[in-house]
Design a protein around this motif. Structure first.
Motif, PDB file in Angstrom:
ATOM      1  N   LEU A 163     -40.324  17.020  92.285  1.00 36.63           N
ATOM      2  CA  LEU A 163     -39.047  16.328  92.172  1.00 36.63           C
ATOM      3  C   LEU A 163     -37.795  17.256  91.584  1.00 36.63           C
ATOM      4  O   LEU A 163     -36.822  17.175  92.163  1.00 36.63           O
ATOM      5  N   GLU A 164     -38.129  18.185  90.674  1.00 39.08           N
ATOM      6  CA  GLU A 164     -37.237  19.121  90.102  1.00 39.08           C
ATOM      7  C   GLU A 164     -37.072  20.203  90.577  1.00 39.08           C
ATOM      8  O   GLU A 164     -36.349  21.289  90.417  1.00 39.08           O
ATOM      9  N   THR A 165     -38.040  20.871  91.704  1.00 40.48           N
ATOM     10  CA  THR A 165     -38.115  22.039  92.145  1.00 40.48           C
ATOM     11  C   THR A 165     -36.823  22.356  93.015  1.00 40.48           C
ATOM     12  O   THR A 165     -36.406  21.482  93.483  1.00 40.48           O
ATOM     13  N   SER A 166     -36.229  23.773  92.608  1.00 43.89           N
ATOM     14  CA  SER A 166     -35.094  24.047  93.057  1.00 43.89           C
ATOM     15  C   SER A 166     -35.244  24.649  94.582  1.00 43.89           C
ATOM     16  O   SER A 166     -36.499  25.022  94.988  1.00 43.89           O
ATOM     17  N   GLU A 167     -34.153  24.649  95.185  1.00 37.11           N
ATOM     18  CA  GLU A 167     -34.226  25.072  96.651  1.00 37.11           C
ATOM     19  C   GLU A 167     -34.624  26.534  96.617  1.00 37.11           C
ATOM     20  O   GLU A 167     -35.249  27.128  97.317  1.00 37.11           O
ATOM     21  N   ASP A 168     -33.880  27.210  95.629  1.00 39.81           N
ATOM     22  CA  ASP A 168     -34.288  28.848  95.600  1.00 39.81           C
ATOM     23  C   ASP A 168     -35.559  28.823  95.231  1.00 39.81           C
ATOM     24  O   ASP A 168     -35.991  29.858  95.564  1.00 39.81           O
ATOM     25  N   THR A 169     -36.152  28.103  94.402  1.00 37.68           N
ATOM     26  CA  THR A 169     -37.550  28.412  94.046  1.00 37.68           C
ATOM     27  C   THR A 169     -38.326  28.207  95.178  1.00 37.68           C
ATOM     28  O   THR A 169     -39.335  29.103  95.700  1.00 37.68           O
ATOM     29  N   LEU A 170     -38.082  27.043  96.002  1.00 36.26           N
ATOM     30  CA  LEU A 170     -39.046  26.903  97.210  1.00 36.26           C
ATOM     31  C   LEU A 170     -38.703  28.261  98.162  1.00 36.26           C
ATOM     32  O   LEU A 170     -39.662  28.504  98.611  1.00 36.26           O
ATOM     33  N   ARG A 171     -37.596  28.779  98.364  1.00 40.23           N
ATOM     34  CA  ARG A 171     -37.432  29.749  99.160  1.00 40.23           C
ATOM     35  C   ARG A 171     -38.101  31.000  98.949  1.00 40.23           C
ATOM     36  O   ARG A 171     -38.548  31.611  99.589  1.00 40.23           O
ATOM     37  N   ARG A 172     -37.914  31.274  97.501  1.00 44.02           N
ATOM     38  CA  ARG A 172     -38.619  32.409  97.006  1.00 44.02           C
ATOM     39  C   ARG A 172     -40.038  32.287  97.059  1.00 44.02           C
ATOM     40  O   ARG A 172     -40.919  33.106  97.398  1.00 44.02           O
ATOM     41  N   ALA A 173     -40.677  31.215  96.968  1.00 48.46           N
ATOM     42  CA  ALA A 173     -42.250  30.956  97.273  1.00 48.46           C
ATOM     43  C   ALA A 173     -42.518  31.190  98.426  1.00 48.46           C
ATOM     44  O   ALA A 173     -43.360  31.705  98.953  1.00 48.46           O
ATOM     45  N   GLU A 174     -41.589  30.656  99.577  1.00 51.71           N
ATOM     46  CA  GLU A 174     -41.878  30.846 101.003  1.00 51.71           C
ATOM     47  C   GLU A 174     -41.878  32.372 101.198  1.00 51.71           C
ATOM     48  O   GLU A 174     -42.822  32.790 101.870  1.00 51.71           O
ATOM     49  N   ASP A 175     -41.011  33.104 100.645  1.00 46.42           N
ATOM     50  CA  ASP A 175     -40.869  34.760 100.862  1.00 46.42           C
ATOM     51  C   ASP A 175     -42.203  35.322 100.278  1.00 46.42           C
ATOM     52  O   ASP A 175     -42.644  36.314 101.029  1.00 46.42           O
TER      53      ASP A 175
END
Ligand SMILES: C[C@H](O)CC(=O)SCCNC(=O)CCNC(=O)[C@H](O)C(C)(C)COP(=O)(O)OP(=O)(O)OC[C@H]1O[C@@H](n2cnc3c(N)ncnc32)[C@H](O)[C@@H]1OP(=O)(O)O
Ligand SMILES: NC(=O)c1ccc[n+]([C@@H]2O[C@H](COP(=O)([O-])OP(=O)(O)OC[C@H]3O[C@@H](n4cnc5c(N)ncnc54)[C@H](O)[C@@H]3O)[C@@H](O)[C@H]2O)c1
Length: 290
Positions: A163-175
């Motif tokens: 619920l609180e995961t930021s878009e930036d965190t998600l993008r860096r996890a994807e990278d």
């Protein structure tokens, strides 16, 4: 490595079946890895398993012999979290599938890792939101990074947004997942079992019920699934491969979250109560010579 090829410093917490594979994978692509386990014996086993796996890659021509020591040299084993997470870019937590243990680990990690490090959890089914909840605002850096066993070979990392995961965190996890050569899918809502564990648990439940009903031997149940559907392993042998205790923990969580269709069958409870955990204990549905 990120999209632009930067080497990252990575801490993997938990040196069991999954943590050892994730550490190997990260070191193989050139990241600097600290591998943490509370148990020095587990760390030794993890490094031995990594060595064996690297040997298999060398035998099959997918690695050069001299890469073995380079890769192992990029993995620093440790028994304490605070020093191991100093200066890291990414943490991947792969400890036991218990919320209280994940909370304890995340709290310690967040207290010592740089504020900008992303905190991935390899949970199979627990709520990412619940795991991050102990960090207050820090929950924005927590993201589900679900690898599959064996992490060095399986192609997917399932990313899960709490619920609180930021878009930036998600993008860096994807990278980060891409730097490891993985494909990704994103589970947009934090629902226990995400996309993959719910599907695999249903297949596993049916196999366990068939075994309880005496419909066929474990060998034939597995053979049926392997040959009828072209699965590389049947659900019971896969249980032995992954760890039956991990299976039971996952089903217990799915049962609590989604109800009766995931109630852990007695045959599985009995296997775990008897210490028959599969390959890691030498015996499960099959004998592995332990
Ligand atoms: C529970 C969690 O939340 C989620 C999960 O993880 S669910 C589980 C997901 N995983 C699966 O479903 C795994 C299903 N099984 C498989 O995909 C395959 O059986 C497997 C990839 C593990 C092994 O492949 P398989 O063909 O059955 O066996 P095998 O012949 O031993 O291995 C094939 C090749 O991979 C290599 N290999 C297998 N395991 C390896 C390892 N750990 N390291 C390095 N190489 C390995 C072998 O050396 C062999 O190489 P070669 O073809 O060049 O000789
Ligand atoms: N086994 C699988 O197939 C699989 C696949 C995907 C995800 N997962 C998930 O990955 C996680 C790990 O599973 P596993 O199969 O590797 O378990 P495992 O039992 O093989 O390893 C867990 C390790 O964590 C260590 N540990 C426990 N508490 C610790 C702490 N406080 N600090 C550091 N280390 C600690 C243990 O000593 C052990 O070595 C679980 O959340 C599981 O659900 C497992």
């Amino acid at each position: 490595m990120t999209d632009n090829g930067t080497v990252q410093k990575v801490a993997v917490i938990g040196g069991g079946v999954m943590g050892s594979g994730i550490a190997q994978l990260a070191a193989t692509v050139g990241h600097e890895v600290r591998l943490v386990d509370v148990s020095p014996e587990r760390l030794e086993t993890a490094l031995a398993a990594i060595g064996t796996s690297l040997d298999r890659f060398i035998r099959s021509g997918r690695l050069e012999t001299d890469q073995r020591e380079e890769i192992l040299g990029r993995i620093t084993p440790a028994t304490r979290i605070p020093e191991a997470v100093e200066g890291v870019d990414v943490v991947v937590e792969a400890v036991l599938e218990r919320l209280e243990v994940k909370h304890q680990v995340m709290t310690e990690v967040a207290a010592h890792a740089p504020a900008e490090a992303i905190l991935g959890t390899n949970t199979s089914q627990l709520s990412i939101t619940a795991i991050g909840s102990v960090l207050g605002e820090g929950a924005s850096r927590v993201v589900g990074m679900h690898f599959f066993n064996p992490a060095v070979l399986m192609r997917l990392v399932e990313l899960v947004k709490g619920l609180e995961t930021s878009e930036d965190t998600l993008r860096r996890a994807e990278d980060f997942a891409r730097s490891l050569g993985k494909e990704t899918v994103v589970c947009l809502k934090d629902s226990p079992g995400f996309l993959t564990s719910r599907i695999s648990a249903i297949l596993r439940m049916e196999a366990l019920h068939m075994l309880e009903e005496g419909l066929a031997s474990p060998e034939d149940i597995d053979k049926a699934v392997r040959l009828a559907f072209n699965h590389p392993m049947g659900p019971l042998e896969l249980g032995d491969f992954n760890g039956l205790d991990t299976y039971l923990d996952a089903l217990t969580g799915l049962h609590a979250a989604h109800g009766e269709r995931f109630r852990p069958p007695v045959v599985l409870r009995n296997m775990v109560a008897a210490g028959r955990l599969g390959r890691k204990s030498g015996r499960g549905f099959y004998d592995h010579g332990g």
